[in-house]
Scaffold this motif. Structure first.
Motif, PDB file in Angstrom:
ATOM      1  N   THR A  82      -6.075  -7.585  -5.207  1.00  0.00           N
ATOM      2  CA  THR A  82      -5.346  -7.553  -4.713  1.00  0.00           C
ATOM      3  C   THR A  82      -3.710  -7.949  -5.582  1.00  0.00           C
ATOM      4  O   THR A  82      -3.801  -9.600  -6.786  1.00  0.00           O
ATOM      5  CB  THR A  82      -4.595  -8.296  -3.140  1.00  0.00           C
ATOM      6  OG1 THR A  82      -5.703  -7.922  -3.160  1.00  0.00           O
ATOM      7  CG2 THR A  82      -2.854  -7.078  -2.954  1.00  0.00           C
ATOM      8  N   LEU A  83      -2.553  -7.527  -6.630  1.00  0.00           N
ATOM      9  CA  LEU A  83      -1.944  -7.781  -7.194  1.00  0.00           C
ATOM     10  C   LEU A  83      -0.603  -8.026  -6.554  1.00  0.00           C
ATOM     11  O   LEU A  83      -0.215  -7.473  -6.010  1.00  0.00           O
ATOM     12  CB  LEU A  83      -1.935  -6.920  -8.621  1.00  0.00           C
ATOM     13  CG  LEU A  83      -3.284  -7.072  -9.382  1.00  0.00           C
ATOM     14  CD1 LEU A  83      -3.192  -6.143 -10.683  1.00  0.00           C
ATOM     15  CD2 LEU A  83      -4.207  -7.886  -9.714  1.00  0.00           C
ATOM     16  N   ASN A  84       0.139  -9.062  -7.222  1.00  0.00           N
ATOM     17  CA  ASN A  84       1.447  -9.417  -6.212  1.00  0.00           C
ATOM     18  C   ASN A  84       2.115  -8.486  -7.395  1.00  0.00           C
ATOM     19  O   ASN A  84       2.248  -8.367  -8.545  1.00  0.00           O
ATOM     20  CB  ASN A  84       2.219 -10.727  -6.267  1.00  0.00           C
ATOM     21  CG  ASN A  84       2.061 -11.901  -8.272  1.00  0.00           C
ATOM     22  OD1 ASN A  84       2.122 -11.390  -8.644  1.00  0.00           O
ATOM     23  ND2 ASN A  84       1.517 -12.665  -7.946  1.00  0.00           N
ATOM     24  N   PRO A  85       3.355  -8.429  -7.490  1.00  0.00           N
ATOM     25  CA  PRO A  85       4.911  -7.268  -8.045  1.00  0.00           C
ATOM     26  C   PRO A  85       4.736  -8.180  -9.739  1.00  0.00           C
ATOM     27  O   PRO A  85       4.383  -7.099 -10.528  1.00  0.00           O
ATOM     28  CB  PRO A  85       6.006  -7.587  -7.366  1.00  0.00           C
ATOM     29  CG  PRO A  85       5.782  -7.935  -6.181  1.00  0.00           C
ATOM     30  CD  PRO A  85       4.548  -8.388  -6.034  1.00  0.00           C
ATOM     31  N   GLU A  86       5.207  -8.959  -9.844  1.00  0.00           N
ATOM     32  CA  GLU A  86       5.509  -9.615 -11.608  1.00  0.00           C
ATOM     33  C   GLU A  86       4.342  -9.542 -11.899  1.00  0.00           C
ATOM     34  O   GLU A  86       3.638  -8.918 -12.943  1.00  0.00           O
ATOM     35  CB  GLU A  86       5.623 -11.455 -11.393  1.00  0.00           C
ATOM     36  CG  GLU A  86       6.810 -11.336 -11.302  1.00  0.00           C
ATOM     37  CD  GLU A  86       6.148 -11.568  -9.164  1.00  0.00           C
ATOM     38  OE1 GLU A  86       5.234 -12.713  -8.939  1.00  0.00           O
ATOM     39  OE2 GLU A  86       7.000 -11.062  -7.899  1.00  0.00           O
ATOM     40  N   THR A  87       2.442 -10.012 -11.505  1.00  0.00           N
ATOM     41  CA  THR A  87       1.564  -9.373 -12.306  1.00  0.00           C
ATOM     42  C   THR A  87       1.259  -8.348 -12.648  1.00  0.00           C
ATOM     43  O   THR A  87       0.637  -7.860 -13.449  1.00  0.00           O
ATOM     44  CB  THR A  87       0.657 -10.379 -11.291  1.00  0.00           C
ATOM     45  OG1 THR A  87       0.308 -11.505 -11.229  1.00  0.00           O
ATOM     46  CG2 THR A  87      -1.186 -10.203 -12.206  1.00  0.00           C
ATOM     47  N   ARG A  88       1.172  -7.204 -11.493  1.00  0.00           N
ATOM     48  CA  ARG A  88       1.064  -6.039 -11.191  1.00  0.00           C
ATOM     49  C   ARG A  88       1.803  -5.229 -13.078  1.00  0.00           C
ATOM     50  O   ARG A  88       1.250  -4.417 -13.572  1.00  0.00           O
ATOM     51  CB  ARG A  88       1.699  -5.115 -10.343  1.00  0.00           C
ATOM     52  CG  ARG A  88       1.182  -4.114 -10.201  1.00  0.00           C
ATOM     53  CD  ARG A  88       1.853  -3.536  -8.022  1.00  0.00           C
ATOM     54  NE  ARG A  88       1.919  -2.157  -8.080  1.00  0.00           N
ATOM     55  CZ  ARG A  88       3.175  -1.631  -7.815  1.00  0.00           C
ATOM     56  NH1 ARG A  88       4.132  -1.914  -8.157  1.00  0.00           N
ATOM     57  NH2 ARG A  88       3.067  -0.169  -8.115  1.00  0.00           N
ATOM     58  N   GLU A  89       3.174  -5.435 -12.962  1.00  0.00           N
ATOM     59  CA  GLU A  89       3.854  -5.402 -14.173  1.00  0.00           C
ATOM     60  C   GLU A  89       3.577  -5.410 -16.025  1.00  0.00           C
ATOM     61  O   GLU A  89       3.095  -5.103 -16.132  1.00  0.00           O
ATOM     62  CB  GLU A  89       4.948  -5.793 -14.006  1.00  0.00           C
ATOM     63  CG  GLU A  89       6.185  -5.208 -12.760  1.00  0.00           C
ATOM     64  CD  GLU A  89       7.693  -4.362 -12.552  1.00  0.00           C
ATOM     65  OE1 GLU A  89       8.267  -5.509 -14.292  1.00  0.00           O
ATOM     66  OE2 GLU A  89       7.947  -3.990 -12.028  1.00  0.00           O
TER      67      GLU A  89
END
Lengths: 98, 477
Positions: free
Chosen positions: A19-26
């Motif tokens: 599960t990635l948080n939005p910053e990590t995702r980008e």
């Protein structure tokens, strides 16, 4: 050339149960994209005379003989188990396809 | 519209090595749950799996028996998925470079020979066994099976009926048994068959959408599941519905397949070479050593029985059914038994007696040499066939030397003409009716009289001699 979309990141993360948080995702999309771009660079090289490397180590044929050694005691085997009945590791019921 | 089915088969075979494929745990189905486990097969971090060389040998033997090319260079890969049957979340398998590939197996269906292509046979590890009978929303996991060596054998889509699939599985199992690489016990899961099935308009050369059927526990179950799937798919297409590519489970009780909804991404396995395991490099010498170690395979053996030993197609098939039975027959012939007679005894009385006891040739105490000796005793007139049949159950049960038993029990055939002539006169006197029939020209009536004489001697009379004496006596009058 190679571009990793956020959907690609979500798909791969899903496969890996992450599960990635939005910053990590980008950040992940950027990093994976640049890694693939580097691979694209490599692909531009002429490797027609180079044998493909199919394994990272230059070692082959490492085997063990077919002899039986000692196994763990059940007590030791279950030591790290979150749940056991002394015979089985117990997990939430999961049937094929769920 | 008329449709034709196209079927491929995936067969998983557990190899019967002593230890597991990547660790030294015992490979045994019958151990208490989670007693044959160690950090390697439990998927602990930091462990190093090392390939069991017996797995490579056995896989190569199967590959060669299936006329495969053995890869000079192959490797182990990781196949990733999340399921409680794999603690480390990947299965060690072979992806793009399997050990064996491009082989074939010739099978017989309705008397015609047919070639089924073998795409590949690759090495992998079996996964843990899940049990769902505990209840309370809980499943139990037994890792004894995790790491058991598993060979997956995949056919080309060369099979066009349920009967052909059945014939292929039967022939494959026979080869695996001859090679002694697996118990091939479907109930215990050491042999598992998964058919994939599609149908297409007859004459079409493109493949239809296929479904894969799992959870089939017997070859006849595979046949039924295929037949059901063909009907289901034809019905869907005929009514304008599409066949969905999916995995379906066989429900043996209801005789139907049921969709097992699986997320599509579950089949994205993200294979990559396993850096823990070194590539398998096979040279000519290794392949040749395995080739030399192969036993005579079922088809070759059956051919030899037919052509060199002059057995009928049927007898050759029955006697060659299992390696143990064929070895038994061969040993009896080597010990001097005429092949045809040995085959008759084996396919007749011996197998029938063993079947009554729900047993097989491995439990037969009568040595092949003893069978040869018994056939010899009939041949030289020491005992009659009737007596031999009476002796057989004891011989099968307890063994022993037929000659010694015959002498000990006083079963030696009565071939004393004087004694038999006296008996013949008594039989004729006691059965005037049949005797008269014979005199009147009904030659078949002699059978009844011979039977009476055999009864009177408790089977010990020499039937040929009795027949002769009776015929002479009735003709001379």
């Amino acid at each position: 050339m190679a571009k990793i979309t956020l959907e690609d990141v979500d798909y791969v993360a899903g496969l890996a149960h992450l599960t990635l948080n939005p910053e990590t995702r980008e950040a992940m999309a950027r990093d994976l994209g640049s890694i693939l771009e580097y691979i694209d660079q490599l692909e531009r090289l002429d490797t027609s005379g180079v044998e493909p490397m199919m394994h990272v180590l230059d070692v082959t044929n490492v085997y063990r003989e077919d002899t039986v050694g000692e196994s763990l005691s059940q007590e030791d085997a279950f030591k790290n188990a979150p749940k056991t009945d002394g015979e089985y590791f117990l997990v939430p019921k999961i049937l094929d396809g769920e | 519209m008329e449709y034709e089915p196209v079927i491929g088969l995936e067969v998983h075979v557990e190899i019967n090595s002593r230890s597991k494929v990547f660790c030294a745990c015992l490979n045994n189905f019958h151990s208490p749950p989670n007693s044959n486990v160690c950090p390697v097969c439990l998927g602990m971090p930091g462990v190093l799996p090392v390939l069991n060389v017996a797995m490579v040998d056995a896989s190569m033997a199967v590959g060669l028996a299936l006329n495969c090319t053995i890869s000079r260079w192959s490797k182990m890969d990781r196949k990733h998925y999340f399921y409680p049957d794999l603690a480390k979340s990947y299965q060690i398998s072979q992806y793009d470079l399997p050990l064996c590939h491009d082989g074939y197996l010739d099978i017989e269906v309705d008397g015609a020979s047919k070639r089924v292509g073998i795409t590949r046979a690759h090495m992998e590890e079996d996964t843990a066994r899940n049990t769902h009978t505990i209840g309370g929303g809980i499943s139990g996991v037994d890792f004894n099976r995790c790491g058991v060596p598993l060979l997956e054998i995949v056919t080309e889509p060369d099979i066009f009926s349920a009967d052909e699939a059945f014939a292929y599985l039967t022939a494959l199992k026979q080869i695996l048994e001859y090679l002694n690489v697996s118990d091939c016990n479907m109930e215990e899961g050491s042999l598992r068959a998964e058919p994939n099935i599609s149908v297409r308009p007859k004459g079409s050369t493109t493949l239809g959408v296929k479904t894969e059927v799992k959870n089939v526990a017997s070859f006849s179950g595979v046949r039924k599941a295929i037949e059901f799937e063909i009907k289901r798919q034809v019905k869907a297409l005929d009514s304008g519905e599409a066949v969905v590519q999916e995995t379906r489970g066989w429900d043996a009780d209801r005789g139907i397949t049921v969709s097992q909804r699986v997320k599509e991404s579950a089949h994205d396995y993200r294979y990559f070479p396993d850096p823990d395991l070194m590539p398998v490099v096979v040279d000519d010498a290794w392949e040749e050593r395995i080739r030399q170690s192969l036993p005579e395979l079922p088809q070759a053996r059956k051919r030899r029985f037919r052509e060199d030993l002059d057995l009928s197609e049927y007898d050759a098939g029955v006697v060659g059914m299992t390696k143990d039975l064929a070895d038994y027959f061969d040993a009896a012939v080597v010990a001097g038994a005429p092949a045809k007679q040995a085959a008759n005894w084996i396919t007749g009385e011996i197998l029938a007696t063993l079947a009554e006891r729900k047993s097989d040739i491995t439990a037969c105490k009568m040595k092949p040499e003893a069978l040869a000796s018994m056939i010899g005793l009939i041949g030289d007139g020491t005992i009659s066939g009737t007596i031999a049949k009476e002796l057989l159950p004891d011989l099968i049960e307890s063994g022993g030397d037929p000659k010694a038993i015959v002498e000990e029990r006083g079963l030696v055939q009565i071939s004393d003409s004087a004694e038999l002539e006296e008996l013949a006169q008594a039989i004729i006197r006691d059965h005037p009716g049949p005797a008269q029939e014979f005199r009147d020209g009904n030659k078949k009536a002699i059978g009844f009289l011979v039977g009476q004489a055999m009864k009177a001697t408790k089977g010990k009379g020499n039937p040929k001699l009795i027949n002769q004496i009776l015929t002479d006596a009735l003709s001379q009058e």
